[in-house]
Design a protein around this motif. Structure first.
Motif, PDB file in Angstrom:
ATOM      1  N   THR A 171       0.847  -1.203   0.000  1.00  0.00           N
ATOM      2  CA  THR A 171       0.000   0.000   0.000  1.00  0.00           C
ATOM      3  C   THR A 171       0.879   1.247   0.000  1.00  0.00           C
ATOM      4  O   THR A 171       2.099   1.163   0.180  1.00  0.00           O
ATOM      5  CB  THR A 171      -0.873   0.037   1.268  1.00  0.00           C
ATOM      6  N   LEU A 172       0.228   2.398  -0.171  1.00  0.00           N
ATOM      7  CA  LEU A 172       0.935   3.674  -0.083  1.00  0.00           C
ATOM      8  C   LEU A 172       1.661   3.763   1.253  1.00  0.00           C
ATOM      9  O   LEU A 172       2.835   4.136   1.328  1.00  0.00           O
ATOM     10  CB  LEU A 172      -0.078   4.817  -0.237  1.00  0.00           C
ATOM     11  N   SER A 173       0.955   3.399   2.303  1.00  0.00           N
ATOM     12  CA  SER A 173       1.525   3.425   3.648  1.00  0.00           C
ATOM     13  C   SER A 173       2.748   2.508   3.760  1.00  0.00           C
ATOM     14  O   SER A 173       3.765   2.880   4.350  1.00  0.00           O
ATOM     15  CB  SER A 173       0.422   3.001   4.633  1.00  0.00           C
ATOM     16  N   ASP A 174       2.666   1.308   3.180  1.00  0.00           N
ATOM     17  CA  ASP A 174       3.805   0.381   3.180  1.00  0.00           C
ATOM     18  C   ASP A 174       5.010   0.998   2.464  1.00  0.00           C
ATOM     19  O   ASP A 174       6.148   0.865   2.916  1.00  0.00           O
ATOM     20  CB  ASP A 174       3.446  -0.921   2.437  1.00  0.00           C
ATOM     21  N   MET A 182       5.712   4.165   2.076  1.00  0.00           N
ATOM     22  CA  MET A 182       6.265   5.246   2.883  1.00  0.00           C
ATOM     23  C   MET A 182       7.142   4.683   4.000  1.00  0.00           C
ATOM     24  O   MET A 182       8.233   5.194   4.268  1.00  0.00           O
ATOM     25  CB  MET A 182       5.132   6.099   3.452  1.00  0.00           C
ATOM     26  N   LEU A 183       6.667   3.616   4.625  1.00  0.00           N
ATOM     27  CA  LEU A 183       7.447   3.001   5.701  1.00  0.00           C
ATOM     28  C   LEU A 183       8.733   2.390   5.152  1.00  0.00           C
ATOM     29  O   LEU A 183       9.802   2.510   5.762  1.00  0.00           O
ATOM     30  CB  LEU A 183       6.603   1.928   6.413  1.00  0.00           C
ATOM     31  N   ARG A 242       3.560   6.370  12.200  1.00  0.00           N
ATOM     32  CA  ARG A 242       2.304   5.923  12.823  1.00  0.00           C
ATOM     33  C   ARG A 242       1.605   7.094  13.510  1.00  0.00           C
ATOM     34  O   ARG A 242       0.384   7.240  13.449  1.00  0.00           O
ATOM     35  CB  ARG A 242       2.578   4.825  13.858  1.00  0.00           C
ATOM     36  N   LEU A 264      -7.813  16.116  -0.226  1.00  0.00           N
ATOM     37  CA  LEU A 264      -6.671  15.677   0.585  1.00  0.00           C
ATOM     38  C   LEU A 264      -7.137  14.999   1.866  1.00  0.00           C
ATOM     39  O   LEU A 264      -6.529  14.029   2.318  1.00  0.00           O
ATOM     40  CB  LEU A 264      -5.763  16.864   0.918  1.00  0.00           C
ATOM     41  N   LEU A 290      -4.953   6.832   3.798  1.00  0.00           N
ATOM     42  CA  LEU A 290      -3.606   6.628   4.327  1.00  0.00           C
ATOM     43  C   LEU A 290      -3.656   6.100   5.748  1.00  0.00           C
ATOM     44  O   LEU A 290      -2.932   5.188   6.123  1.00  0.00           O
ATOM     45  CB  LEU A 290      -2.878   7.966   4.355  1.00  0.00           C
ATOM     46  N   ALA A 291      -4.531   6.719   6.542  1.00  0.00           N
ATOM     47  CA  ALA A 291      -4.618   6.357   7.955  1.00  0.00           C
ATOM     48  C   ALA A 291      -5.109   4.936   8.144  1.00  0.00           C
ATOM     49  O   ALA A 291      -4.744   4.259   9.086  1.00  0.00           O
ATOM     50  CB  ALA A 291      -5.536   7.331   8.684  1.00  0.00           C
ATOM     51  N   GLN A 335       0.009   9.198  10.960  1.00  0.00           N
ATOM     52  CA  GLN A 335      -1.164   8.520  10.386  1.00  0.00           C
ATOM     53  C   GLN A 335      -2.364   8.604  11.323  1.00  0.00           C
ATOM     54  O   GLN A 335      -3.496   8.752  10.879  1.00  0.00           O
ATOM     55  CB  GLN A 335      -0.821   7.072  10.041  1.00  0.00           C
ATOM     56  N   GLU A 345       4.929  14.316   1.111  1.00  0.00           N
ATOM     57  CA  GLU A 345       4.999  15.331   2.182  1.00  0.00           C
ATOM     58  C   GLU A 345       4.967  14.675   3.558  1.00  0.00           C
ATOM     59  O   GLU A 345       5.701  15.070   4.460  1.00  0.00           O
ATOM     60  CB  GLU A 345       3.848  16.337   2.074  1.00  0.00           C
ATOM     61  N   ILE A 346       4.106  13.675   3.717  1.00  0.00           N
ATOM     62  CA  ILE A 346       3.993  13.033   5.035  1.00  0.00           C
ATOM     63  C   ILE A 346       5.234  12.178   5.320  1.00  0.00           C
ATOM     64  O   ILE A 346       5.706  12.126   6.449  1.00  0.00           O
ATOM     65  CB  ILE A 346       2.672  12.235   5.148  1.00  0.00           C
ATOM     66  N   SER A 389       1.165  -3.544   6.988  1.00  0.00           N
ATOM     67  CA  SER A 389       2.448  -3.120   7.566  1.00  0.00           C
ATOM     68  C   SER A 389       2.914  -4.086   8.635  1.00  0.00           C
ATOM     69  O   SER A 389       2.125  -4.769   9.267  1.00  0.00           O
ATOM     70  CB  SER A 389       2.295  -1.735   8.165  1.00  0.00           C
ATOM     71  N   LEU A 414       0.889  13.961  -1.472  1.00  0.00           N
ATOM     72  CA  LEU A 414       0.534  13.872  -0.050  1.00  0.00           C
ATOM     73  C   LEU A 414       1.435  12.847   0.647  1.00  0.00           C
ATOM     74  O   LEU A 414       1.972  13.109   1.734  1.00  0.00           O
ATOM     75  CB  LEU A 414      -0.936  13.472   0.087  1.00  0.00           C
ATOM     76  N   ALA A 449      -4.757   2.401   5.922  1.00  0.00           N
ATOM     77  CA  ALA A 449      -4.078   1.421   5.070  1.00  0.00           C
ATOM     78  C   ALA A 449      -2.913   0.772   5.795  1.00  0.00           C
ATOM     79  O   ALA A 449      -1.866   0.547   5.239  1.00  0.00           O
ATOM     80  CB  ALA A 449      -3.600   2.094   3.784  1.00  0.00           C
ATOM     81  N   GLN A 450      -3.113   0.451   7.058  1.00  0.00           N
ATOM     82  CA  GLN A 450      -2.004  -0.088   7.841  1.00  0.00           C
ATOM     83  C   GLN A 450      -1.996  -1.609   7.910  1.00  0.00           C
ATOM     84  O   GLN A 450      -1.096  -2.188   8.487  1.00  0.00           O
ATOM     85  CB  GLN A 450      -2.053   0.484   9.265  1.00  0.00           C
ATOM     86  N   GLU A 470       9.340   4.609  12.229  1.00  0.00           N
ATOM     87  CA  GLU A 470       8.043   3.935  12.248  1.00  0.00           C
ATOM     88  C   GLU A 470       7.096   4.627  13.235  1.00  0.00           C
ATOM     89  O   GLU A 470       5.921   4.867  12.919  1.00  0.00           O
ATOM     90  CB  GLU A 470       8.204   2.447  12.599  1.00  0.00           C
ATOM     91  N   LEU A 488      -0.308  22.257   0.784  1.00  0.00           N
ATOM     92  CA  LEU A 488      -0.497  21.344  -0.339  1.00  0.00           C
ATOM     93  C   LEU A 488      -1.863  21.609  -0.988  1.00  0.00           C
ATOM     94  O   LEU A 488      -1.974  21.663  -2.216  1.00  0.00           O
ATOM     95  CB  LEU A 488      -0.398  19.899   0.161  1.00  0.00           C
TER      96      LEU A 488
END
Lengths: 199, 199
Positions: free
Chosen positions: A80-83, A85-86, A182, B184, B191-192, A185, A151-152, B198, A148, B194-195, A178, B155
């Motif tokens: 995922t996008l979150s994965d 980023m991590l 979190r 956004l 994003l929040a 998020q 930036e995050i 992980s 987004l 989609a964990q 991490e 943004l």
């Protein structure tokens, strides 16, 4: 070009020499010739490695941009996008050594005294954001999600870096990264759900 | 200081003269003396209004920083973080005129050709973020929420600005701003949540 063939670790030696001189004599009070001389080289060699005097302080940012982009490109299928980023943040781990902590503290002190250096720092920051955005776009994210996400990721890196710099033990950078991601998020979830009062 | 008493709209005249000359002769090829002369003033007057040649292109950013901060400070009691962000963006409306659209297009073309100007633009962007962060802190937000809120506000402004610049009708800026912020916020919700993949 056969840069560095006759000068092992030329970049690193120039970076160390520059930082030593900037700390002692100030950024403004230091010339490229002095940096090169301290590193045992000449001006021409300096300019084969760095475009200008400012650039010698920001090699780390170019490395980070590459690490982030490679980690995103190499994340497993279905990440995922979150994965992604991590994965980007975790990839910074390899450069976040205890030696870097010392160098970074000296560098922060030098940059704080020069608006010219701060501007170059912002340019590097923007380039890292562009690099992360492009890597996320290649994973199929659209422009809004990619910017987004970039930036995050950078904000998480910034918070993690601040906390890691203050830490004295050997907790690895990736756990700060991490935790910062979190935390952000969780905050974004609050932001997303706080629409009830809006017009 | 009695800046501008004998020069009505001195700032605006200098900004217009500078942009005219930058478009025609390039940023590098234009001197402060030429800008002042075209505006019917002298060099000293220029430097009473702007610290350097670059600064004349970025007066709008200082205005935006002030509008954003004032709107956040003036948001109703009980306004959420999201409300404050929307209030900030809506406050930009007053400067987003059809005349600005023309000026902005010329300015973007000039800035695109100069890395010096791009760096100054990034510095201004960072200062707006700092100003919004400080205003959100004063509303009781903690450091993480304030910085996240500031980044997402900027943004959203950036996306809204891009879309508003391309629009031909007279749809007000605030509707682009609100749509961009909502977009956004929807993405941050994804994003929040989609964990699950992980570690």
């Amino acid at each position: 070009m056969t840069v560095g063939r006759w000068e092992p670790n030329a970049r690193e030696r120039l970076e160390t020499a520059a930082l030593d001189l900037f700390v002692t004599n100030g950024y403004e009070g230091t010339t490229v010739a002095q940096i090169a001389e301290r590193a045992g080289m000449n001006r021409a060699t300096f300019f084969r490695h760095f475009a200008d005097k400012r650039e010698v302080l920001f090699g780390g940012e170019d490395v980070l941009a590459g690490l982030f982009a490679d980690a995103i490109a190499g994340a497993p299928l279905g990440a995922t996008l979150s994965d992604c980023m991590l994965a980007a943040l975790a990839a910074a781990e390899v450069v976040m050594t205890s030696n870097l902590r010392v160098v970074a503290a000296r560098r922060i002190a030098v940059v704080a005294l020069s608006s010219e250096l701060q501007e170059r720092g912002l340019l590097k920051h923007a380039r890292i954001a562009t690099s992360v955005t492009a890597a996320l776009r290649k994973r199929g994210e659209d422009e809004v999600a990619a910017r987004l996400g970039a930036e995050i990721t950078l904000l998480a890196f910034s918070f993690a870096f601040e906390r890691w710099m203050k830490a004295n033990d050997d907790e690895p950078f990736s756990s700060f990264a991490e935790a910062a991601l979190r935390d952000l998020q969780t905050r974004t979830a609050q932001l997303a759900h706080a629409q009830r009062f809006s017009s």
